[in-house]
Design a protein around this motif. Structure first.
Motif, PDB file in Angstrom:
ATOM      1  N   GLY A  34     -24.972 -56.054  30.030  1.00 44.55           N
ATOM      2  CA  GLY A  34     -23.361 -56.732  29.518  1.00 44.55           C
ATOM      3  C   GLY A  34     -23.082 -55.877  28.878  1.00 44.55           C
ATOM      4  N   ARG A  35     -23.814 -55.559  27.820  1.00 41.43           N
ATOM      5  CA  ARG A  35     -22.966 -53.957  26.411  1.00 41.43           C
ATOM      6  C   ARG A  35     -22.962 -52.733  27.409  1.00 41.43           C
ATOM      7  N   PHE A  36     -24.088 -52.637  28.590  1.00 39.48           N
ATOM      8  CA  PHE A  36     -24.070 -51.106  29.176  1.00 39.48           C
ATOM      9  C   PHE A  36     -23.120 -50.617  30.280  1.00 39.48           C
ATOM     10  N   MET A  37     -22.692 -52.373  31.594  1.00 43.63           N
ATOM     11  CA  MET A  37     -21.560 -52.819  31.731  1.00 43.63           C
ATOM     12  C   MET A  37     -20.398 -52.017  31.247  1.00 43.63           C
ATOM     13  N   GLY A  38     -19.962 -53.047  30.589  1.00 38.33           N
ATOM     14  CA  GLY A  38     -18.587 -52.884  29.579  1.00 38.33           C
ATOM     15  C   GLY A  38     -18.845 -51.318  28.653  1.00 38.33           C
ATOM     16  N   GLU A  39     -19.321 -50.629  28.785  1.00 40.66           N
ATOM     17  CA  GLU A  39     -19.102 -49.485  27.772  1.00 40.66           C
ATOM     18  C   GLU A  39     -18.913 -48.587  29.577  1.00 40.66           C
ATOM     19  N   LEU A  40     -19.699 -48.578  29.998  1.00 39.23           N
ATOM     20  CA  LEU A  40     -19.303 -47.897  31.088  1.00 39.23           C
ATOM     21  C   LEU A  40     -18.209 -48.258  32.034  1.00 39.23           C
ATOM     22  N   TYR A  41     -17.496 -49.344  32.299  1.00 39.01           N
ATOM     23  CA  TYR A  41     -16.204 -49.405  32.885  1.00 39.01           C
ATOM     24  C   TYR A  41     -15.099 -48.894  31.449  1.00 39.01           C
ATOM     25  N   THR A  42     -16.205 -48.818  30.142  1.00 42.32           N
ATOM     26  CA  THR A  42     -14.605 -48.701  29.348  1.00 42.32           C
ATOM     27  C   THR A  42     -14.138 -47.598  29.481  1.00 42.32           C
ATOM     28  N   ARG A  43     -15.392 -46.423  29.748  1.00 43.70           N
ATOM     29  CA  ARG A  43     -14.710 -45.065  29.912  1.00 43.70           C
ATOM     30  C   ARG A  43     -14.081 -44.500  30.864  1.00 43.70           C
ATOM     31  N   ILE A  44     -14.591 -45.193  32.082  1.00 46.53           N
ATOM     32  CA  ILE A  44     -13.737 -44.948  33.355  1.00 46.53           C
ATOM     33  C   ILE A  44     -12.416 -45.223  33.970  1.00 46.53           C
TER      34      ILE A  44
ATOM     35  N   VAL B 283     -23.420 -43.203  28.766  1.00 44.10           N
ATOM     36  CA  VAL B 283     -23.621 -44.186  28.742  1.00 44.10           C
ATOM     37  C   VAL B 283     -25.345 -44.528  28.632  1.00 44.10           C
ATOM     38  N   CYS B 284     -26.184 -44.181  29.182  1.00 44.18           N
ATOM     39  CA  CYS B 284     -27.375 -43.965  29.166  1.00 44.18           C
ATOM     40  C   CYS B 284     -27.976 -43.255  27.952  1.00 44.18           C
ATOM     41  N   ARG B 285     -27.497 -41.905  28.082  1.00 43.92           N
ATOM     42  CA  ARG B 285     -27.588 -41.176  26.470  1.00 43.92           C
ATOM     43  C   ARG B 285     -27.415 -41.533  25.291  1.00 43.92           C
ATOM     44  N   ALA B 286     -25.817 -42.325  25.264  1.00 41.28           N
ATOM     45  CA  ALA B 286     -25.558 -43.457  23.975  1.00 41.28           C
ATOM     46  C   ALA B 286     -27.312 -44.161  24.058  1.00 41.28           C
ATOM     47  N   ALA B 287     -27.432 -44.890  24.639  1.00 40.59           N
ATOM     48  CA  ALA B 287     -28.260 -46.042  24.619  1.00 40.59           C
ATOM     49  C   ALA B 287     -29.662 -45.658  24.231  1.00 40.59           C
ATOM     50  N   SER B 288     -30.183 -44.467  24.230  1.00 38.38           N
ATOM     51  CA  SER B 288     -31.539 -43.513  25.094  1.00 38.38           C
ATOM     52  C   SER B 288     -31.909 -43.466  23.236  1.00 38.38           C
TER      53      SER B 288
END
Length: 842
Positions: free
Chosen positions: A797-807, A821-826
């Protein structure tokens, strides 16, 4: 049911004629004068003249339908249905396949005796005569452009004869069961449809139980053993065959062959030695088929020697036995010694003597085997010539495919030839040719599926013309007139260079312990001044490397088990794999100075996160690579995606979940709604059904998001599904990969699957991505983001929220947003979380 008549109408039957098909796949007319029925094959128009009494204009169509009472297990709907489909029937209200059927019989019943419209032949009187007519018809089916449907209709017809016309005659049923077994076996050899192989075995088993004559029973046991060999030879994985069948198919085949041997040996008949030779030959093949580690080559050679003794002066049979010995030696890697050298000389003789070479069952195989022998002895140029001819013969066969199910089996069988040819080109320092050979079969079935109407029309014309010339005997096409056509990849590379400027295409191919990696810094064609593809080759010869690569087969299974040890297991696995796979690629990318990577990898490597950099062994866990990675099934599919018109309407479709077992879905949906505001469309809970979701998907959205459960079926990837409710058994509230493939997504820029194991494909090195991802790409999506293994719904949920907010709010391109998003999560999440999602597409 696993294996029945396909839902799509056969290409040679129009919709009006299809309405006349009876349950056995044939068309019938009934004479109003004499009352007799006549059978008409479905590809012909039914005449009105009676073949029994000769009365003109006296015959009317009659449809023998299956009458059932249907109850849907998902919505309780009850209906009385008449159908000509022998399999399961979907609920007419919700399209669920979870239905119970109360059979009411065939209405009207089939007559025991009936006539053939074409010549007035009467079926149902003499099973031997009926069997001979069936075999004559089958000779024509093998050249049929829609082989699969034609064969399935014939199987239904044979089954009708057995169950109706000869229901009370065990000897007749034995004959027809044997025919059905051979039909299913031949069907499987052409299409690789696994349940057909299993049905073949069961039909032969039933036939053997009914036979009361030693010779006939021995012949049926021989057929059973042949079917077992076909399953092992075509599917390659003995464990897969054993899992599907529920028993050891090799052992069962060997036992049947030994029973056949005993049956033949105990009888006196004119062809006894020939049958004994054939059976010893088959026993040798059963010992030598499949995984070399499971083969008993000594026992195989003993049976081949006995087979040659019994064959005597039978030239054709002796050559076939010699062919099998060559196969066994090639599988062992051509061990040094006189046996290999003599077999290679025999092989060259067979290939240079047309009347002998034609006996070889698969024309591409001898060239492939000879090439491997020549390469082992340092004769590279000669080996390449043989592989080019083998590949040309394979292409000729592939070119005749009009249906994806037929093409899939052929491509899988021919892949080792093209991989070996690519490796040989690379060894001769011809990386452009090597890349073309590597890409020749990747994504081939997707390519067939996504052909334009004009391309498909030309393909059909070519196939029908070649088949017609072959049937008339006027074809000038011979093995030595074949010309290899490698794909023209430079225009594809130019298109990618224009679409993704600054990126590099990386194509990794692994064959026989050798890895070839090709890297092309993509540039628009106008900037080309001669193309130089970077290339690296490395071997997996060390015991440590082989051990790590062997783990790939267990990788998906291990990663599919969430738990406290999974993150540690992932970390250790990637550290072991890094020097073997990741580091050579990373060094090449650094040398070329590129950050954007379009990555094509084969088979099991598809599921690996190549955006992981294992790094130092002292680090707690691997870090994210600095390279931005898009994974692709093939160069040709990537080219197709680039040419699609992109949907840019800014609308997002959100498909949620009905149930309490994913408590954070509501928050995920709300986050996406907040990001897209009036451009977000949410499918309400009451409409989270198969019918409503498929209808909504076709309305044309730029972005599509699923947040639900997902399943991946390793054995049947097209049954992989997105589960829309907590009732995981409800077929009415799930969407399968097969159903998604049939929806037109109208150039959706991105489809995201916030669901477990949603971005997996089949293990096959053809990279056809059967599964959810492949279906979405084929139905029009430009890119798919999904998970490589089960992932927590909180992180998803957090990952997809960040992804679509940026888009939505920062107008970031989907692949850039995904990488950020992947880089920030890593930097804050465990490896099992931040590496769980992959980006497939452009």
């Amino acid at each position: 049911m696993l294996f029945e008549f396909p839902a799509d109408l056969p290409s040679y039957i129009d919709s009006d004629r299809a309405k006349l098909l009876s349950i056995d796949g044939q068309i019938y007319t009934r004479c109003v004068k004499c009352g007799e029925e006549m059978r008409c094959p479905p590809e012909f128009d039914a005449p009105t003249r009676c073949a029994a009494c000769g009365a003109p204009e006296a015959c009317q169509p009659v449809v023998h339908s299956r009458r059932v009472s249907l109850k849907c297990l998902d919505n309780g709907h009850v209906a009385q249905v008449r159908t000509s489909d022998p399999g399961l029937i979907a609920c007419p209200q919700c399209r669920s396949g979870r239905t119970t059927l109360d059979e009411k019989g065939i209405d009207p019943p089939f007559p025991t005796h009936f006539f053939d419209v074409l010549d007035g032949y009467e079926y149902g009187n003499d099973v031997s005569a009926d069997a001979n007519r069936l075999l004559e018809e089958l000779q024509h089916q093998n050249a049929h452009p829609d082989f699969q449907t034609a064969m399935l209709l014939m199987l239904r017809f044979v089954g009708r004869l057995r169950k109706v016309s000869y229901a009370a005659d065990p000897a007749a049923r034995c004959i027809l069961l044997n025919i059905e077994g051979n039909l299913y076996r031949d069907y499987f050899r052409r299409t690789f449809v696994v349940p057909a192989a299993l049905k073949s075995l069961s039909r032969f088993e039933e036939a053997a139980a009914l036979s009361d004559h030693a010779f006939s029973r021995a012949a049926i046991e021989h057929n059973y053993a042949m079917a077992a060999y076909s399953a092992l030879a075509k599917l390659k994985s003995e464990q897969l065959v054993k899992t599907l069948a529920g028993f050891d198919v090799r052992a069962a085949g060997l036992a049947a062959a030994h029973r056949a041997l005993a049956g033949y040996a105990g009888e006196e008949f004119s062809t006894r030695d020939r049958e004994l030779a054939r059976t010893h030959h088959l026993l040798g093949d059963l010992h030598a088929v499949g995984d070399p580690k499971l083969c008993d080559f000594d026992e195989a050679n003993r049976h081949y020697a006995q087979a040659l003794q019994f064959a005597g002066g039978n030239g054709t049979l002796s050559i076939n036995i010699a062919v099998s010995r060559v196969n066994a030696l090639a599988k062992q890697g051509w061990p040094e010694g006189a046996a290999s050298d003599q077999a290679a000389k025999d092989l060259e003789y067979m290939l240079r003597t047309p009347e002998v070479g034609r006996i070889w069952p698969q024309q591409h195989e001898p060239h492939h085997y000879l090439a491997s022998y020549l390469l082992r002895h340092g004769r590279l140029d000669e080996a390449i010539r043989e592989w080019e001819l083998a590949a040309a013969l394979a292409q000729s066969d592939i070119d005749r495919a009009l249906e994806e199910h037929n093409l899939y089996g052929r491509v899988h069988e021919y892949l080792p030839i093209f991989s070996a040819l690519a490796a040989a080109y690379a060894r001769r320092d011809e990386p452009l040719k090597a890349l073309a050979a590597t890409e020749a079969l990747r994504g081939a079935t997707i390519r067939l599926h996504t052909m334009s109407e004009e391309e498909r029309r030309r393909q059909v014309e070519r196939v029908l013309k070649a088949q017609f010339e072959q049937m008339l005997g006027v074809s000038r096409d011979t093995p030595h007139t074949k010309q290899l056509r490698l794909p023209d990849i430079e225009p594809m590379l130019a298109t990618l260079g224009t679409t993704v400027p600054g990126a590099a295409l990386v194509s990794l191919d692994v064959h026989a312990g050798v890895a070839n990696l090709f890297l092309d810094p993509l540039k628009p064609k106008k900037f080309w001044s001669g193309r130089k593809i970077a290339h690296r080759t490395w071997r997996f010869d060390s015991p440590g490397a082989r051990k790590v690569l062997d783990k790939l087969t267990d990788y998906r299974q291990d990663m599919s088990k969430p738990g406290i040890n999974r993150n540690r297991a992932l970390t250790e696995f990637f550290r072991e794999l890094d020097p073997i796979v990741f580091e050579p690629m990373r060094k090449l990318l650094q040398e070329e100075g590129v950050n954007d990577v379009l990555l094509v990898t084969p088979g099991l490597l598809n599921g690996l996160p190549f955006d992981v950099a294992a790094g130092s062994a002292t680090a707690q866990q691997p870090a994210r690579s600095r390279h931005r990675v898009r994974q692709l099934p093939s160069l040709a599919v990537a080219h197709d995606i680039c040419l699609r018109q992109r949907n840019r309407n800014g609308r997002l479709l959100i498909v949620g979940y009905e149930g309490d077992d994913l408590p954070r879905v509501a928050d995920e949906v709300q986050t996406l709604r907040d990001a897209f505001r009036e451009n977000a469309v949410v499918v309400p809970d009451r409409r989270l059904t198969k019918v409503d979701v498929l209808a909504e998907l076709a309305k044309g959205y730029e972005y599509i998001h699923f947040c639900c459960h997902g399943t991946f079926d390793h054995l049947f990837p097209e049954r992989s599904a997105l589960l829309l409710s907590a009732d995981h058994e409800s077929d009415a509230k799930r969407v399968t990969a097969k159903e998604l493939r049939e929806v037109g997504l109208q150039g959706a820029s991105l489809v995201t699957l916030s669901a477990c194991s949603s971005n997996l494909g089949s293990f096959q090195s053809t990279n056809d991505l059967f599964g959810l991802t492949g279906s979405l790409l084929r139905s029009g999506a430009r890119a798919v983001v999904g998970s490589r293994w089960p992932v927590s719904d909180a992180f998803a949920g957090r990952f997809m929220g960040e992804l679509y907010t940026r888009i939505a709010q920062h107008q970031v391109d989907p692949v850039v947003a995904f990488d950020e998003v992947c880089r920030a999560a890593s930097s804050s999440e465990k490896l099992e979380n931040w590496a769980s999602f992959s980006f497939v597409g452009i």
